[in-house]
Design a protein around this motif. Structure first.
Motif, PDB file in Angstrom:
ATOM      1  N   MET A 119       0.760  -1.284   0.130  1.00  0.00           N
ATOM      2  CA  MET A 119      -0.030  -0.027   0.073  1.00  0.00           C
ATOM      3  C   MET A 119       0.981   1.299   0.037  1.00  0.00           C
ATOM      4  N   VAL A 120       0.370   2.333  -0.917  1.00  0.00           N
ATOM      5  CA  VAL A 120       1.156   3.391  -0.999  1.00  0.00           C
ATOM      6  C   VAL A 120       0.709   4.273   0.407  1.00  0.00           C
ATOM      7  N   ALA A 121       1.591   4.825   0.951  1.00  0.00           N
ATOM      8  CA  ALA A 121       1.260   5.877   2.004  1.00  0.00           C
ATOM      9  C   ALA A 121       0.480   5.093   3.294  1.00  0.00           C
ATOM     10  N   LYS A 122       0.870   4.113   3.714  1.00  0.00           N
ATOM     11  CA  LYS A 122       0.082   3.368   4.788  1.00  0.00           C
ATOM     12  C   LYS A 122       0.044   4.383   6.162  1.00  0.00           C
ATOM     13  N   THR A 123       1.329   5.079   6.338  1.00  0.00           N
ATOM     14  CA  THR A 123       1.348   5.820   7.291  1.00  0.00           C
ATOM     15  C   THR A 123       1.373   7.545   6.559  1.00  0.00           C
ATOM     16  N   PRO A 124       1.179   8.545   7.264  1.00  0.00           N
ATOM     17  CA  PRO A 124       1.180   9.909   6.859  1.00  0.00           C
ATOM     18  C   PRO A 124       2.562  10.129   5.888  1.00  0.00           C
ATOM     19  N   PRO A 125       2.956  10.392   4.841  1.00  0.00           N
ATOM     20  CA  PRO A 125       4.209  10.599   4.307  1.00  0.00           C
ATOM     21  C   PRO A 125       4.829  11.737   5.157  1.00  0.00           C
ATOM     22  N   MET A 126       6.157  11.507   5.248  1.00  0.00           N
ATOM     23  CA  MET A 126       6.973  12.690   5.792  1.00  0.00           C
ATOM     24  C   MET A 126       8.462  12.915   4.955  1.00  0.00           C
ATOM     25  N   GLY A 127       8.489  14.136   4.679  1.00  0.00           N
ATOM     26  CA  GLY A 127       9.578  14.503   3.655  1.00  0.00           C
ATOM     27  C   GLY A 127       9.833  16.073   3.716  1.00  0.00           C
ATOM     28  N   TRP A 128      10.283  16.488   2.788  1.00  0.00           N
ATOM     29  CA  TRP A 128      10.807  17.987   2.535  1.00  0.00           C
ATOM     30  C   TRP A 128      10.290  18.667   1.026  1.00  0.00           C
ATOM     31  N   ASN A 129       9.687  19.794   1.104  1.00  0.00           N
ATOM     32  CA  ASN A 129       9.235  20.319  -0.292  1.00  0.00           C
ATOM     33  C   ASN A 129      10.210  21.602  -0.264  1.00  0.00           C
ATOM     34  N   SER A 130      10.234  22.056  -1.501  1.00  0.00           N
ATOM     35  CA  SER A 130      11.318  23.353  -1.619  1.00  0.00           C
ATOM     36  C   SER A 130      10.531  24.661  -1.614  1.00  0.00           C
ATOM     37  N   TRP A 131       8.981  24.569  -1.665  1.00  0.00           N
ATOM     38  CA  TRP A 131       8.419  25.695  -1.810  1.00  0.00           C
ATOM     39  C   TRP A 131       8.651  26.846  -0.789  1.00  0.00           C
ATOM     40  N   ASP A 132       8.405  26.393   0.672  1.00  0.00           N
ATOM     41  CA  ASP A 132       8.731  27.619   1.606  1.00  0.00           C
ATOM     42  C   ASP A 132      10.123  28.250   1.544  1.00  0.00           C
ATOM     43  N   CYS A 133      11.029  27.465   1.125  1.00  0.00           N
ATOM     44  CA  CYS A 133      12.468  28.058   1.028  1.00  0.00           C
ATOM     45  C   CYS A 133      12.552  29.118  -0.355  1.00  0.00           C
ATOM     46  N   TYR A 134      12.197  28.297  -1.440  1.00  0.00           N
ATOM     47  CA  TYR A 134      12.914  28.875  -2.781  1.00  0.00           C
ATOM     48  C   TYR A 134      11.511  29.339  -3.666  1.00  0.00           C
ATOM     49  N   GLY A 135      10.425  29.057  -3.485  1.00  0.00           N
ATOM     50  CA  GLY A 135       9.242  29.083  -4.350  1.00  0.00           C
ATOM     51  C   GLY A 135       9.471  28.469  -5.804  1.00  0.00           C
ATOM     52  N   ALA A 136       9.522  29.071  -6.713  1.00  0.00           N
ATOM     53  CA  ALA A 136       9.740  28.451  -8.082  1.00  0.00           C
ATOM     54  C   ALA A 136      11.177  28.555  -8.480  1.00  0.00           C
ATOM     55  N   SER A 137      12.110  28.771  -7.493  1.00  0.00           N
ATOM     56  CA  SER A 137      13.416  28.936  -8.190  1.00  0.00           C
ATOM     57  C   SER A 137      14.683  27.943  -7.573  1.00  0.00           C
ATOM     58  N   VAL A 138      14.010  27.009  -6.817  1.00  0.00           N
ATOM     59  CA  VAL A 138      14.787  25.942  -6.511  1.00  0.00           C
ATOM     60  C   VAL A 138      15.694  25.224  -7.600  1.00  0.00           C
ATOM     61  N   ASN A 139      16.860  24.875  -7.228  1.00  0.00           N
ATOM     62  CA  ASN A 139      17.690  24.299  -8.398  1.00  0.00           C
ATOM     63  C   ASN A 139      18.387  22.906  -7.815  1.00  0.00           C
ATOM     64  N   GLU A 140      19.289  22.250  -8.697  1.00  0.00           N
ATOM     65  CA  GLU A 140      19.688  20.995  -8.293  1.00  0.00           C
ATOM     66  C   GLU A 140      20.521  20.968  -7.125  1.00  0.00           C
ATOM     67  N   ALA A 141      21.431  21.942  -7.089  1.00  0.00           N
ATOM     68  CA  ALA A 141      22.460  21.865  -6.091  1.00  0.00           C
ATOM     69  C   ALA A 141      21.734  21.928  -4.734  1.00  0.00           C
ATOM     70  N   THR A 142      20.581  22.612  -4.593  1.00  0.00           N
ATOM     71  CA  THR A 142      20.099  22.743  -3.314  1.00  0.00           C
ATOM     72  C   THR A 142      19.113  21.729  -2.962  1.00  0.00           C
ATOM     73  N   VAL A 143      18.633  20.908  -4.304  1.00  0.00           N
ATOM     74  CA  VAL A 143      17.996  19.711  -3.843  1.00  0.00           C
ATOM     75  C   VAL A 143      18.874  18.590  -3.373  1.00  0.00           C
ATOM     76  N   ARG A 144      19.911  18.288  -3.932  1.00  0.00           N
ATOM     77  CA  ARG A 144      21.162  17.473  -3.820  1.00  0.00           C
ATOM     78  C   ARG A 144      21.601  17.880  -2.157  1.00  0.00           C
ATOM     79  N   ALA A 145      21.638  19.015  -1.885  1.00  0.00           N
ATOM     80  CA  ALA A 145      22.198  19.203  -0.438  1.00  0.00           C
ATOM     81  C   ALA A 145      21.258  19.104   0.708  1.00  0.00           C
ATOM     82  N   ASN A 146      19.898  19.160   0.316  1.00  0.00           N
ATOM     83  CA  ASN A 146      18.754  18.859   1.312  1.00  0.00           C
ATOM     84  C   ASN A 146      18.596  17.488   1.585  1.00  0.00           C
ATOM     85  N   ALA A 147      18.705  16.622   0.388  1.00  0.00           N
ATOM     86  CA  ALA A 147      18.698  15.248   0.365  1.00  0.00           C
ATOM     87  C   ALA A 147      19.768  14.786   1.287  1.00  0.00           C
ATOM     88  N   GLU A 148      20.757  15.242   0.980  1.00  0.00           N
ATOM     89  CA  GLU A 148      22.155  14.719   1.728  1.00  0.00           C
ATOM     90  C   GLU A 148      21.770  14.941   3.342  1.00  0.00           C
TER      91      GLU A 148
END
Length: 421
Positions: A1-30
Protein backbone atom coordinates in the motif's frame (compact mmCIF):
# COMPACT_ATOMS: atom_id res chain seq x y z
CA UNK A 1 0.00 0.00 0.00
CA UNK A 2 1.21 3.51 -0.86
CA UNK A 3 1.24 5.86 2.16
CA UNK A 4 0.15 3.36 4.79
CA UNK A 5 1.23 6.06 7.26
CA UNK A 6 1.31 9.85 6.68
CA UNK A 7 4.09 10.77 4.22
CA UNK A 8 7.09 12.53 5.78
CA UNK A 9 9.51 14.59 3.75
CA UNK A 10 10.75 17.96 2.48
CA UNK A 11 9.38 20.31 -0.16
CA UNK A 12 11.24 23.24 -1.70
CA UNK A 13 8.36 25.76 -1.82
CA UNK A 14 8.66 27.48 1.57
CA UNK A 15 12.36 28.12 0.99
CA UNK A 16 12.67 28.84 -2.69
CA UNK A 17 9.28 29.24 -4.34
CA UNK A 18 9.70 28.56 -8.05
CA UNK A 19 13.47 29.10 -8.01
CA UNK A 20 14.89 25.89 -6.51
CA UNK A 21 17.85 24.29 -8.31
CA UNK A 22 19.57 20.94 -8.42
CA UNK A 23 22.43 21.81 -6.06
CA UNK A 24 19.95 22.84 -3.36
CA UNK A 25 17.87 19.69 -3.81
CA UNK A 26 20.95 17.49 -3.55
CA UNK A 27 22.20 19.29 -0.45
CA UNK A 28 18.87 18.90 1.35
CA UNK A 29 18.63 15.26 0.31
CA UNK A 30 22.09 14.61 1.73
CA UNK A 31 21.10 16.30 4.99
CA UNK A 32 17.93 14.25 5.30
CA UNK A 33 19.74 11.00 4.57
CA UNK A 34 22.37 11.75 7.22
CA UNK A 35 20.22 13.27 9.95
CA UNK A 36 16.53 12.43 9.51
CA UNK A 37 16.10 9.22 7.50
CA UNK A 38 16.37 7.03 10.58
CA UNK A 39 13.29 8.77 12.00
CA UNK A 40 11.16 8.00 8.95
CA UNK A 41 11.69 11.13 6.84
CA UNK A 42 12.04 10.03 3.22
CA UNK A 43 10.54 12.25 0.48
CA UNK A 44 12.45 15.01 -1.34
CA UNK A 45 9.99 17.02 -3.44
CA UNK A 46 10.83 19.66 -6.08
CA UNK A 47 8.02 22.19 -6.12
CA UNK A 48 6.55 24.37 -8.85
CA UNK A 49 8.00 25.52 -12.19
CA UNK A 50 11.10 23.36 -12.40
CA UNK A 51 10.54 23.75 -16.16
CA UNK A 52 10.86 27.59 -16.13
CA UNK A 53 14.46 28.70 -16.83
CA UNK A 54 14.12 32.24 -15.43
CA UNK A 55 12.19 31.50 -12.21
CA UNK A 56 13.91 33.28 -9.31
CA UNK A 57 11.43 33.78 -6.46
CA UNK A 58 7.96 32.98 -5.12
CA UNK A 59 6.47 35.13 -7.89
CA UNK A 60 5.75 33.75 -11.34
CA UNK A 61 6.78 35.29 -14.65
CA UNK A 62 3.53 35.34 -16.65
CA UNK A 63 3.78 33.60 -20.01
CA UNK A 64 7.48 32.87 -19.65
CA UNK A 65 8.94 30.41 -22.15
CA UNK A 66 8.84 26.93 -20.62
CA UNK A 67 10.88 23.84 -21.34
CA UNK A 68 8.54 21.49 -23.22
CA UNK A 69 9.34 18.30 -25.12
CA UNK A 70 8.04 17.22 -28.52
CA UNK A 71 4.96 15.60 -26.93
CA UNK A 72 3.60 18.65 -25.07
CA UNK A 73 5.15 17.66 -21.73
CA UNK A 74 7.14 19.99 -19.47
CA UNK A 75 10.73 18.93 -18.77
CA UNK A 76 13.35 20.29 -16.33
CA UNK A 77 15.15 23.52 -17.16
CA UNK A 78 18.75 22.47 -17.84
CA UNK A 79 20.24 25.70 -16.47
CA UNK A 80 18.70 24.91 -13.07
CA UNK A 81 18.92 21.08 -13.22
CA UNK A 82 22.04 20.37 -15.29
CA UNK A 83 21.85 16.58 -14.86
CA UNK A 84 18.67 16.65 -16.99
CA UNK A 85 20.63 17.61 -20.11
CA UNK A 86 20.40 15.37 -23.13
CA UNK A 87 16.80 14.38 -22.57
CA UNK A 88 17.48 12.63 -19.27
CA UNK A 89 14.83 14.61 -17.38
CA UNK A 90 14.80 14.06 -13.65
CA UNK A 91 16.11 10.50 -13.92
CA UNK A 92 19.68 11.32 -12.75
CA UNK A 93 18.49 13.43 -9.82
CA UNK A 94 15.95 10.79 -8.79
CA UNK A 95 18.65 8.13 -9.03
CA UNK A 96 20.87 10.18 -6.72
CA UNK A 97 18.07 10.66 -4.19
CA UNK A 98 17.33 6.94 -4.33
CA UNK A 99 21.03 6.15 -3.77
CA UNK A 100 20.71 7.93 -0.41
CA UNK A 101 17.86 5.64 0.58
CA UNK A 102 15.23 8.35 0.01
CA UNK A 103 12.34 8.91 -2.41
CA UNK A 104 11.93 11.62 -5.05
CA UNK A 105 8.92 13.78 -5.86
CA UNK A 106 7.85 16.62 -8.13
CA UNK A 107 5.13 19.25 -8.32
CA UNK A 108 2.97 19.54 -11.43
CA UNK A 109 0.13 21.81 -12.49
CA UNK A 110 -3.16 20.36 -13.66
CA UNK A 111 -3.51 20.56 -17.44
CA UNK A 112 -1.39 20.95 -20.55
CA UNK A 113 1.12 23.77 -21.23
CA UNK A 114 -0.44 26.74 -22.97
CA UNK A 115 2.83 26.94 -24.90
CA UNK A 116 2.19 23.45 -26.30
CA UNK A 117 -1.33 24.51 -27.28
CA UNK A 118 0.02 27.64 -28.97
CA UNK A 119 2.48 25.54 -30.98
CA UNK A 120 -0.11 22.74 -31.44
CA UNK A 121 2.34 20.03 -30.43
CA UNK A 122 1.37 16.36 -30.71
CA UNK A 123 0.23 14.06 -27.92
CA UNK A 124 2.21 10.84 -27.53
CA UNK A 125 0.30 7.66 -28.27
CA UNK A 126 -2.47 9.13 -30.41
CA UNK A 127 -3.13 11.30 -33.45
CA UNK A 128 -4.40 14.29 -31.43
CA UNK A 129 -2.64 17.53 -30.59
CA UNK A 130 -2.49 19.79 -27.56
CA UNK A 131 -5.04 22.10 -29.14
CA UNK A 132 -7.49 19.23 -29.56
CA UNK A 133 -7.70 18.47 -25.83
CA UNK A 134 -7.29 21.88 -24.20
CA UNK A 135 -10.11 23.59 -22.29
CA UNK A 136 -9.53 27.23 -23.12
CA UNK A 137 -11.87 28.46 -20.37
CA UNK A 138 -10.05 26.44 -17.69
CA UNK A 139 -7.06 28.48 -16.52
CA UNK A 140 -5.49 28.65 -13.07
CA UNK A 141 -6.22 32.02 -11.45
CA UNK A 142 -2.72 32.42 -10.01
CA UNK A 143 -0.41 30.72 -12.52
CA UNK A 144 -0.87 31.01 -16.30
CA UNK A 145 1.29 28.07 -17.40
CA UNK A 146 -1.52 25.65 -18.27
CA UNK A 147 -4.88 25.16 -19.90
CA UNK A 148 -7.12 22.54 -18.36
CA UNK A 149 -7.62 19.27 -20.23
CA UNK A 150 -11.10 18.27 -21.40
CA UNK A 151 -11.57 14.73 -20.12
CA UNK A 152 -14.28 14.07 -22.70
CA UNK A 153 -11.96 14.69 -25.67
CA UNK A 154 -10.13 11.97 -27.57
CA UNK A 155 -6.46 12.26 -26.67
CA UNK A 156 -7.01 13.63 -23.14
CA UNK A 157 -6.30 10.34 -21.38
CA UNK A 158 -3.40 9.67 -23.75
CA UNK A 159 -1.82 12.95 -22.63
CA UNK A 160 -2.06 12.07 -18.94
CA UNK A 161 -0.87 8.53 -19.64
CA UNK A 162 2.13 10.01 -21.42
CA UNK A 163 3.17 12.33 -18.60
CA UNK A 164 2.98 9.62 -15.96
CA UNK A 165 4.84 7.24 -18.26
CA UNK A 166 7.55 9.91 -18.39
CA UNK A 167 7.59 10.41 -14.61
CA UNK A 168 7.65 6.67 -13.96
CA UNK A 169 10.64 6.41 -16.29
CA UNK A 170 12.38 9.13 -14.31
CA UNK A 171 11.80 7.21 -11.08
CA UNK A 172 9.38 9.64 -9.45
CA UNK A 173 7.79 8.47 -6.18
CA UNK A 174 5.60 11.44 -5.23
CA UNK A 175 3.39 13.71 -7.35
CA UNK A 176 1.96 16.95 -5.95
CA UNK A 177 -0.76 18.14 -8.32
CA UNK A 178 -1.75 21.79 -8.04
CA UNK A 179 -4.81 23.80 -9.09
CA UNK A 180 -7.07 20.79 -8.49
CA UNK A 181 -8.02 20.03 -4.87
CA UNK A 182 -10.57 22.80 -4.38
CA UNK A 183 -11.54 23.12 -8.06
CA UNK A 184 -14.53 20.80 -7.78
CA UNK A 185 -16.97 19.90 -9.17
CA UNK A 186 -16.02 21.81 -12.34
CA UNK A 187 -12.63 20.08 -12.69
CA UNK A 188 -13.66 16.73 -11.20
CA UNK A 189 -13.53 14.78 -14.47
CA UNK A 190 -9.96 15.90 -15.09
CA UNK A 191 -8.96 14.99 -11.54
CA UNK A 192 -10.40 11.49 -11.84
CA UNK A 193 -8.74 10.98 -15.23
CA UNK A 194 -5.40 12.20 -13.84
CA UNK A 195 -5.65 9.80 -10.90
CA UNK A 196 -6.56 6.87 -13.13
CA UNK A 197 -3.58 7.58 -15.37
CA UNK A 198 -1.19 7.82 -12.43
CA UNK A 199 -2.44 4.57 -10.93
CA UNK A 200 -2.06 2.82 -14.30
CA UNK A 201 1.53 3.90 -14.99
CA UNK A 202 3.17 0.86 -13.41
CA UNK A 203 5.01 2.69 -10.63
CA UNK A 204 3.83 3.41 -7.09
CA UNK A 205 3.56 7.15 -6.48
CA UNK A 206 2.01 9.16 -3.68
CA UNK A 207 -0.69 11.45 -5.11
CA UNK A 208 -0.96 14.76 -3.24
CA UNK A 209 -3.69 17.28 -4.14
CA UNK A 210 -3.33 21.07 -3.75
CA UNK A 211 -4.28 23.72 -2.92
CA UNK A 212 -7.00 23.82 -0.28
CA UNK A 213 -9.28 24.29 1.34
CA UNK A 214 -10.53 20.86 0.31
CA UNK A 215 -14.30 20.46 0.14
CA UNK A 216 -15.75 18.34 2.98
CA UNK A 217 -18.55 17.11 0.75
CA UNK A 218 -15.90 15.57 -1.53
CA UNK A 219 -14.07 13.74 1.27
CA UNK A 220 -14.88 10.26 -0.02
CA UNK A 221 -13.69 11.16 -3.52
CA UNK A 222 -10.37 12.47 -2.18
CA UNK A 223 -9.91 9.26 -0.20
CA UNK A 224 -10.72 7.08 -3.19
CA UNK A 225 -8.38 8.70 -5.70
CA UNK A 226 -5.49 10.26 -3.73
CA UNK A 227 -3.21 9.77 -0.73
CA UNK A 228 -3.28 13.31 0.71
CA UNK A 229 -5.23 16.47 0.06
CA UNK A 230 -4.79 20.01 1.32
CA UNK A 231 -7.36 21.22 3.84
CA UNK A 232 -6.02 24.79 3.73
CA UNK A 233 -4.65 27.32 1.29
CA UNK A 234 -0.92 28.00 1.67
CA UNK A 235 -0.02 27.76 5.35
CA UNK A 236 2.56 30.24 6.63
CA UNK A 237 4.12 31.21 9.94
CA UNK A 238 1.24 33.25 11.35
CA UNK A 239 -0.51 32.44 14.65
CA UNK A 240 -3.90 33.28 13.12
CA UNK A 241 -3.45 30.55 10.50
CA UNK A 242 -2.29 28.05 13.11
CA UNK A 243 -5.24 28.81 15.39
CA UNK A 244 -7.61 28.43 12.44
CA UNK A 245 -6.21 24.96 11.79
CA UNK A 246 -7.95 23.61 14.89
CA UNK A 247 -11.31 24.10 13.18
CA UNK A 248 -10.07 22.47 9.98
CA UNK A 249 -8.57 19.58 11.93
CA UNK A 250 -11.86 19.01 13.72
CA UNK A 251 -13.68 18.75 10.39
CA UNK A 252 -11.17 16.45 8.72
CA UNK A 253 -9.69 14.22 11.47
CA UNK A 254 -12.26 11.46 10.91
CA UNK A 255 -10.94 10.93 7.37
CA UNK A 256 -7.33 10.03 8.26
CA UNK A 257 -6.55 6.39 7.61
CA UNK A 258 -4.10 4.06 5.91
CA UNK A 259 -3.52 5.30 2.37
CA UNK A 260 -5.35 8.63 2.70
CA UNK A 261 -4.65 11.63 4.92
CA UNK A 262 -5.98 15.21 5.19
CA UNK A 263 -3.01 17.53 4.69
CA UNK A 264 -2.45 20.61 6.88
CA UNK A 265 0.31 21.76 4.47
CA UNK A 266 4.03 22.24 4.93
CA UNK A 267 5.84 23.02 8.17
CA UNK A 268 7.30 26.57 7.90
CA UNK A 269 10.14 25.95 10.33
CA UNK A 270 13.78 27.01 10.40
CA UNK A 271 15.06 29.15 7.53
CA UNK A 272 12.31 29.88 5.01
CA UNK A 273 11.85 32.32 2.09
CA UNK A 274 15.51 31.98 1.24
CA UNK A 275 14.97 33.33 -2.27
CA UNK A 276 14.38 36.77 -0.74
CA UNK A 277 16.89 36.84 2.13
CA UNK A 278 19.06 34.13 3.68
CA UNK A 279 18.35 35.69 7.09
CA UNK A 280 14.64 34.85 6.90
CA UNK A 281 13.49 32.43 9.58
CA UNK A 282 10.10 31.29 10.80
CA UNK A 283 8.06 33.87 12.72
CA UNK A 284 6.51 31.15 14.84
CA UNK A 285 7.67 31.11 18.46
CA UNK A 286 9.09 27.87 19.81
CA UNK A 287 5.82 27.23 21.65
CA UNK A 288 3.82 27.79 18.47
CA UNK A 289 6.05 25.32 16.63
CA UNK A 290 5.39 22.75 19.34
CA UNK A 291 1.66 23.40 18.96
CA UNK A 292 1.90 22.93 15.20
CA UNK A 293 3.87 19.69 15.41
CA UNK A 294 1.52 18.35 18.08
CA UNK A 295 -1.68 19.09 16.19
CA UNK A 296 -0.33 17.82 12.84
CA UNK A 297 0.82 14.58 14.49
CA UNK A 298 -2.28 13.92 16.57
CA UNK A 299 -4.64 14.39 13.62
CA UNK A 300 -2.19 12.43 11.42
CA UNK A 301 -1.47 15.04 8.78
CA UNK A 302 1.47 14.38 6.45
CA UNK A 303 4.61 16.08 7.74
CA UNK A 304 6.39 17.97 4.96
CA UNK A 305 9.31 20.15 6.05
CA UNK A 306 9.38 23.63 4.51
CA UNK A 307 12.67 25.00 5.84
CA UNK A 308 16.22 24.86 4.47
CA UNK A 309 17.37 21.75 6.29
CA UNK A 310 21.09 22.36 6.00
CA UNK A 311 20.71 25.36 8.34
CA UNK A 312 18.54 23.78 11.03
CA UNK A 313 19.44 24.52 14.65
CA UNK A 314 19.17 22.18 17.62
CA UNK A 315 15.63 23.24 18.50
CA UNK A 316 14.33 22.72 14.96
CA UNK A 317 15.93 19.30 14.85
CA UNK A 318 14.27 18.42 18.16
CA UNK A 319 10.88 19.00 16.54
CA UNK A 320 11.63 16.43 13.85
CA UNK A 321 13.44 13.72 15.81
CA UNK A 322 11.07 13.13 18.73
CA UNK A 323 10.39 9.41 18.36
CA UNK A 324 7.36 9.39 20.65
CA UNK A 325 5.74 12.21 18.66
CA UNK A 326 6.31 10.25 15.45
CA UNK A 327 4.79 7.22 17.15
CA UNK A 328 1.61 9.29 17.55
CA UNK A 329 1.72 10.20 13.86
CA UNK A 330 2.26 6.66 12.64
CA UNK A 331 0.51 4.36 15.10
CA UNK A 332 -2.64 5.96 16.46
CA UNK A 333 -6.26 6.10 15.39
CA UNK A 334 -9.57 7.84 16.13
CA UNK A 335 -8.11 11.25 17.02
CA UNK A 336 -10.76 13.77 18.01
CA UNK A 337 -11.17 16.98 20.02
CA UNK A 338 -12.55 16.68 23.54
CA UNK A 339 -13.42 20.37 23.88
CA UNK A 340 -12.77 23.96 22.91
CA UNK A 341 -13.34 26.29 25.86
CA UNK A 342 -13.32 30.06 25.68
CA UNK A 343 -11.12 31.89 28.20
CA UNK A 344 -10.75 35.57 28.98
CA UNK A 345 -7.86 35.83 26.48
CA UNK A 346 -8.36 32.98 24.04
CA UNK A 347 -9.16 29.27 24.19
CA UNK A 348 -8.29 26.00 25.85
CA UNK A 349 -8.38 23.00 23.49
CA UNK A 350 -7.95 19.29 24.17
CA UNK A 351 -7.55 16.34 21.77
CA UNK A 352 -7.47 12.61 22.49
CA UNK A 353 -6.21 9.68 20.43
CA UNK A 354 -5.56 5.95 20.87
CA UNK A 355 -2.49 3.84 20.11
CA UNK A 356 -3.01 0.84 17.86
CA UNK A 357 -1.64 -1.44 20.60
CA UNK A 358 -4.83 -0.88 22.60
CA UNK A 359 -2.81 -0.17 25.74
CA UNK A 360 -1.74 3.46 25.38
CA UNK A 361 -3.48 6.77 24.72
CA UNK A 362 -2.43 10.36 24.18
CA UNK A 363 -4.00 13.60 25.31
CA UNK A 364 -2.95 16.94 23.84
CA UNK A 365 -3.67 20.15 25.76
CA UNK A 366 -3.40 23.41 23.80
CA UNK A 367 -3.33 26.95 25.18
CA UNK A 368 -4.68 29.24 22.45
CA UNK A 369 -4.57 32.16 24.85
CA UNK A 370 -2.10 34.85 25.82
CA UNK A 371 -1.24 33.82 29.40
CA UNK A 372 0.25 30.67 30.87
CA UNK A 373 -2.37 28.50 32.54
CA UNK A 374 -3.26 25.09 33.94
CA UNK A 375 -5.51 23.15 31.56
CA UNK A 376 -7.53 20.16 32.73
CA UNK A 377 -9.43 17.62 30.68
CA UNK A 378 -11.66 14.77 31.79
CA UNK A 379 -10.47 11.53 30.19
CA UNK A 380 -12.92 9.42 28.19
CA UNK A 381 -11.50 6.26 29.80
CA UNK A 382 -11.88 5.63 33.52
CA UNK A 383 -8.72 3.96 34.80
CA UNK A 384 -5.35 4.88 36.25
CA UNK A 385 -2.55 5.80 33.86
CA UNK A 386 1.14 6.52 34.10
CA UNK A 387 1.78 9.78 32.25
CA UNK A 388 4.79 10.65 30.11
CA UNK A 389 5.42 14.16 28.74
CA UNK A 390 6.25 13.63 25.06
CA UNK A 391 7.99 16.98 24.58
CA UNK A 392 10.07 17.09 27.76
CA UNK A 393 10.82 13.37 27.71
CA UNK A 394 10.02 13.09 31.42
CA UNK A 395 7.54 11.08 33.44
CA UNK A 396 4.58 13.12 34.64
CA UNK A 397 3.13 11.10 37.52
CA UNK A 398 -0.16 9.25 37.37
CA UNK A 399 -3.49 10.32 35.95
CA UNK A 400 -6.91 9.05 36.99
CA UNK A 401 -10.06 10.57 35.53
CA UNK A 402 -8.58 13.98 34.71
CA UNK A 403 -5.36 15.12 33.05
CA UNK A 404 -3.91 18.49 34.02
CA UNK A 405 -0.85 20.33 32.75
CA UNK A 406 0.53 23.83 32.82
CA UNK A 407 0.75 25.16 29.26
CA UNK A 408 2.52 28.25 27.93
CA UNK A 409 0.74 30.81 25.72
CA UNK A 410 0.22 29.46 22.19
CA UNK A 411 1.84 26.26 23.44
CA UNK A 412 0.93 22.60 23.90
CA UNK A 413 1.49 19.64 26.19
CA UNK A 414 1.26 16.11 24.85
CA UNK A 415 0.93 13.32 27.41
CA UNK A 416 1.26 9.62 26.72
CA UNK A 417 -1.00 7.63 29.01
CA UNK A 418 -0.16 3.99 29.72
CA UNK A 419 -2.51 1.90 31.85
CA UNK A 420 -1.24 0.98 35.29
CA UNK A 421 -1.74 -2.73 36.00
Amino acid sequence: MVAKTPPMGWNSWDCYGASVNEATVRANAEFMAKNLKEYGWEYIVVDIQWYEPTANSHEYHPFADLCVDEYSRVIPAENRFPSSAGGKGFAPLAEYVHSLGLKFGIHIMRGIPRQAVRDNLPIKGCDKTARDIARFNSICSWNPDMYGVDAAKDGARAYYDSIFELYAGWGVDFIKVDDICRELPHEEAELIMLSDALHSCGRDMVLSLSPGPALPEKAELYKEISNMWRITDDFWDKWELLHDMFSRAQTWCIHAGAGHFPDCDMLPIGNILQDYDKANTTKFTKDEQVTMMTLWSVMRSPLIIGGEMTRFDEFTMSLLTNRELLEVLNNTHSAHPLFRRKTEDGEEIAWFTSHVNGESYYIALFNAGETERDISAALPIEREFAAYDVWSGKTAGTVNGTATARVKPHGAKLLKLTAVN
